[in-house]
Design a protein around this motif. Sequence first.
Motif, short mmCIF file in Angstrom:
data_model
loop_
_atom_site.label_atom_id
_atom_site.label_comp_id
_atom_site.label_asym_id
_atom_site.label_seq_id
_atom_site.Cartn_x
_atom_site.Cartn_y
_atom_site.Cartn_z
N GLN A 59 0.86 -1.19 0.00
CA GLN A 59 0.00 0.00 0.00
C GLN A 59 0.90 1.24 0.00
O GLN A 59 1.62 1.47 0.96
N VAL A 107 -10.65 0.82 3.63
CA VAL A 107 -9.73 -0.10 2.98
C VAL A 107 -10.51 -1.38 2.67
O VAL A 107 -11.08 -1.98 3.59
N LEU A 123 -8.77 -4.35 -5.12
CA LEU A 123 -8.51 -3.35 -4.07
C LEU A 123 -9.46 -2.19 -4.25
O LEU A 123 -9.74 -1.76 -5.37
N GLU A 143 -3.68 5.66 -6.80
CA GLU A 143 -3.10 5.04 -5.61
C GLU A 143 -3.40 3.54 -5.58
O GLU A 143 -2.55 2.73 -5.22
N LEU A 144 -4.62 3.17 -5.94
CA LEU A 144 -4.97 1.74 -5.97
C LEU A 144 -4.15 1.01 -7.01
O LEU A 144 -3.69 -0.11 -6.78
N GLY A 147 -0.69 0.50 -5.71
CA GLY A 147 -0.69 -0.59 -4.75
C GLY A 147 -0.77 -1.95 -5.43
O GLY A 147 -0.06 -2.89 -5.05
#
Length: 158
Positions: A59, A107, A123, A143-144, A147
């Motif tokens: 993450q 999350v 995610l 961001e996902l 990750g």
Amino acid sequence: MTDDNTDLNCADVLDPVRRLRVMAGAVRGARLVERVLPADPADVWAVMSDLEGGFGDFQPDMRTVRVLRVDGERVEALARSRYGMRARLHGVLRPGWCWLQSRFLVVGMAAAAEDGGGTRVALTGGVRVPGRAALVPFGARRELERGMARLAARFPGP
């Protein structure tokens, strides 16, 4: 007379990834990324569900996660971001499924065996809009995806 479907629940009908799609679809602003990784589901989930270890490694914005309490599937954890924010997360962690939330953070992670081999991973999550059942969508997908790329790098395949 009983209906044969009365004992079914969501877990019987939907695998964890499909369930996460439903959860993300119900939260305004939520984004979801999916990918099939060339690895055994147990190996992938071992990394994802290791909240104090593997989770923080893939993450991008997590600096540390400390599990405060576990009661069966219920988890309470304290997360600290790389930007200094803290969140006391509450939720559920079970094989293939994790949903944690605080007042300002959500999350969601899921993993399921993919037909033909490998593991389908999904995610979702992000920063909550205070006072509303919504996430701030700006930058969430990026961001996902970061990750997911970091997670995938741990399972490069044959």
